[in-house]
Motif scaffolding. Structure first.
Motif, short mmCIF file in Angstrom:
data_model
loop_
_atom_site.label_atom_id
_atom_site.label_comp_id
_atom_site.label_asym_id
_atom_site.label_seq_id
_atom_site.Cartn_x
_atom_site.Cartn_y
_atom_site.Cartn_z
N LEU A 162 -2.25 4.42 -3.09
CA LEU A 162 -1.01 4.17 -2.36
C LEU A 162 -0.65 5.35 -1.47
O LEU A 162 -0.87 6.51 -1.85
CB LEU A 162 0.14 3.91 -3.35
CG LEU A 162 -0.01 2.70 -4.28
CD1 LEU A 162 1.14 2.64 -5.27
CD2 LEU A 162 -0.07 1.40 -3.47
N ARG A 163 -0.09 5.03 -0.31
CA ARG A 163 0.43 6.09 0.56
C ARG A 163 1.67 6.69 -0.09
O ARG A 163 2.56 5.95 -0.52
CB ARG A 163 0.78 5.52 1.94
CG ARG A 163 -0.42 5.20 2.81
CD ARG A 163 0.02 4.69 4.18
NE ARG A 163 0.64 3.37 4.08
CZ ARG A 163 -0.03 2.22 4.18
NH1 ARG A 163 -1.34 2.23 4.35
NH2 ARG A 163 0.60 1.06 4.09
N PRO A 164 1.76 8.01 -0.14
CA PRO A 164 2.97 8.63 -0.71
C PRO A 164 4.20 8.28 0.12
O PRO A 164 4.15 8.19 1.35
CB PRO A 164 2.66 10.13 -0.65
CG PRO A 164 1.18 10.22 -0.49
CD PRO A 164 0.77 9.00 0.27
N SER A 165 5.32 8.08 -0.55
CA SER A 165 6.59 7.79 0.12
C SER A 165 7.58 8.90 -0.17
O SER A 165 7.67 9.37 -1.31
CB SER A 165 7.17 6.46 -0.38
OG SER A 165 6.30 5.39 -0.12
N GLY A 173 0.79 -1.22 0.00
CA GLY A 173 0.00 0.00 0.00
C GLY A 173 0.82 1.27 0.00
O GLY A 173 0.28 2.35 0.22
N ASP A 174 2.15 1.14 -0.23
CA ASP A 174 3.03 2.30 -0.26
C ASP A 174 3.72 2.41 -1.61
O ASP A 174 3.97 1.40 -2.27
CB ASP A 174 4.09 2.19 0.85
CG ASP A 174 3.49 2.28 2.23
OD1 ASP A 174 3.52 3.37 2.81
OD2 ASP A 174 2.99 1.24 2.72
N GLU A 175 4.05 3.62 -2.00
CA GLU A 175 4.73 3.83 -3.28
C GLU A 175 6.11 3.16 -3.31
O GLU A 175 6.53 2.64 -4.33
CB GLU A 175 4.89 5.33 -3.55
CG GLU A 175 3.58 6.05 -3.81
CD GLU A 175 3.78 7.54 -3.98
OE1 GLU A 175 2.94 8.17 -4.64
OE2 GLU A 175 4.77 8.08 -3.43
N LEU A 176 6.81 3.21 -2.19
CA LEU A 176 8.13 2.59 -2.10
C LEU A 176 8.08 1.41 -1.13
O LEU A 176 7.53 1.53 -0.02
CB LEU A 176 9.19 3.59 -1.64
CG LEU A 176 9.52 4.74 -2.60
CD1 LEU A 176 10.61 5.63 -1.99
CD2 LEU A 176 9.97 4.22 -3.96
N VAL A 177 8.65 0.29 -1.54
CA VAL A 177 8.65 -0.92 -0.72
C VAL A 177 10.10 -1.39 -0.55
O VAL A 177 10.86 -1.47 -1.52
CB VAL A 177 7.82 -2.04 -1.38
CG1 VAL A 177 7.77 -3.27 -0.47
CG2 VAL A 177 6.41 -1.56 -1.69
#
Length: 504
Positions: free
Chosen positions: A345-348, A243-247
């Motif tokens: 997605l949550r912004p990262s 759910g995040d832009e960066l993993v």
């Protein structure tokens, strides 16, 4: 036609038939040796995330963990139970987590039917706490190593290390991660929510014989056991919703022989932020990262809303001849894990421009050098002997170790008790993936690497550390040696008689 000529013609015909049969058999073996799960992986199982191990803190500030080595059964496939081993469960183990500066203790209880050990791979600690083959834990007993964490944030792991049986014990399922944190890493804008945007990925190759594991080694393989499919965290066909832009992916090659070349199915770029011993000084952008058994890498990948992308292991380009390339897994391809991005997605935040400061020497002020020639028959011509100290190192000194492989097959090299810098590969500057702190390095045939390391831990002339090939079949065959760290002017002692720790 004379009878003699007829005999010659018959013999020639038989020889031709045999040659064709042998050649045809080889071609059949060769074509069948290539493995690919691309397009055949269903990604139907949600990725299991190892739980964070519970701990207690004593009055003196020591963080205490409990690990129980146990036998059990695991249902990898619906309705089919496989006999396995694990820590605090039937397969693999929880993730231990501690901070730099903390004192830790791990109470390791062995409920198996045989002795084993637990090695803290990548940890700087006293040799007698290392968990190598000299620290065996007998069935029904408990071993309680303790040390102070004094190294940067990193993704480490733990696994058994019984002499001659390490491959078997790891294959059965005894392995887990040990994550270290420090104040600097916690202050960086990196994905850091465990199991959400910071994922531990314990990658293993496996083969099933019905419901049981098949741990056999093919007669054409020189590296050891190679499976025909992969698991992540003990999950077959895994997917993970993100759910995040960066993993952030903490990749651990926990296979016993297979080397992976990780990337994504669409060849998207990712950022390498950490190697075996912790964060790089700055992120390195790439689309492949190669990991041999025991190596780790921390990578950060960007996903787009609603998309799916697959972590894949690609064929290796490591300069092997066609035989070793094919029969030792170099041509194999695996779809390892599917990432499924949510529609929103949550912004990262962007990755930091700088990450860490390497605490490993560059070799420019080395007190001495050593040379290690790798062969399946032994290191420097010597097969491992539990009672022999091969090298004696002075505490507080920096050394350069030159390691060469001309053995016609792949090897790698792991050193206990330290992190090192790869100074050169065949006399040239290493690629970005090898410029961080390392404790394990892949050394294909025809390769010489130069390593720089400093031995800052406590001296103990009687308790040895190991260095060895981390292709575990090779280790078990004797590709291992021992060194002790001593004070200046002190001589090496003698390892205590090897027997399982009797504990309590």
């Amino acid at each position: 036609m004379s009878g003699f000529k007829r005999v010659l013609i018959i013999l020639a015909s038989v020889a031709t038939v045999l040659a064709l049969a042998v050649g045809g058999g080889f071609l059949w073996l060769y074509s069948g040796a290539k493995v690919s799960t691309v397009g055949r992986t269903s990604f139907r199982n949600e990725l299991a995330v190892p739980p964070l191990a519970e701990s207690t803190v004593t009055a003196d500030g020591t963080r205490v963990f409990d690990l129980k080595m146990q036998a059990g059964e695991t249902e990898f496939k619906a309705g089919r139970k496989t006999p396995t081993w694990g820590f605090n469960g039937s397969y693999l183990g929880p993730t231990l987590r501690a901070e730099r500066g903390e004192k830790v203790q791990v109470r390791v209880r062995n409920t198996l039917g045989e002795a084993s050990s637990v090695h803290w791979h990548g940890m700087r600690l006293p040799a007698k706490m290392d968990g190598g083959p000299h620290q065996m834990v007998a069935p029904g007993t408990t071993w309680s190593p303790h040390w102070k964490v004094d190294q940067p944030a990193a993704t480490l792991w733990y696994h058994p290390h019984p002499h001659g049986e390490t491959e078997d014990h790891v294959q059965r399922g005894l392995a887990g991660m040990f994550i270290l944190d420090d104040a600097k890493s916690q202050g960086l804008a990196l994905p850091d929510t465990y199991g959400v945007n910071d994922l531990p990925l314990v990658v293993q190759d496996v083969k099933f014989d019905g419901a049981r594991f098949d741990h056999g080694k093919g007669v054409t393989q020189t590296v050891g056991f190679l499976g025909d499919r992969t698991m992540v965290n003990g999950t077959l066909d895994p997917y993970q919703v993100v759910g995040d832009e960066l993993v952030r992916l903490r990749l651990l090659n926990a296979s016993t022989a297979r080397t992976y070349d990780f990337g994504f199915d669409d060849s998207r770029a990712f950022s390498l932020i950490g190697t075996d011993g912790g964060l790089l000084e700055k992120a390195a952008r790439m689309d492949r990262i190669q990991l041999s058994p025991g190596e780790r890498a921390e990578v950060v990948v960007r996903v787009r809303p609603g998309e799916r992308t697959v972590l894949r292991s690609f064929p290796l380009d490591i300069g092997q001849d066609f035989y070793n390339q094919r029969f030792n897994g170099g041509d194999d391809t695996f779809d390892v894990l599917e990432l499924r991005a949510k529609r929103r997605l949550r912004p990262s935040p962007a990755l930091p421009a700088t990450l860490g400061k390497l605490e490993i020497p560059d070799g420019s002020h080395a007190a001495r050098g050593r040379f290690f020639d790798l062969k399946l028959s032994g290191i420097n011509g010597k097969r491992m002997s539990m009672g022999r100290i091969d090298e004696t190192v002075t505490r507080g000194t920096t050394e350069t170790w030159t390691v060469r492989n001309t053995n016609g097959m792949p090897h790698n090299f792991h050193v206990h008790g330290v992190q090192f810098r790869v100074v050169s590969v065949n006399g040239r500057e290493p690629e970005p993936a090898l410029r961080g702190a390392k404790d394990t390095v892949f050394i294909p045939d025809g390769t010489t690497v130069k390593l720089a390391m400093r031995f800052d831990g406590p001296a103990d002339p009687n308790a040895p550390f190991m260095y060895h090939c981390h292709l575990l079949y090779h280790e078990d065959q004797g590709m291992m040696g021992q060194f002790v760290v001593v004070e200046k002017g002190q001589k090496a002692g003698r390892p205590a008689a090897s027997h399982a720790h009797q504990g309590h």
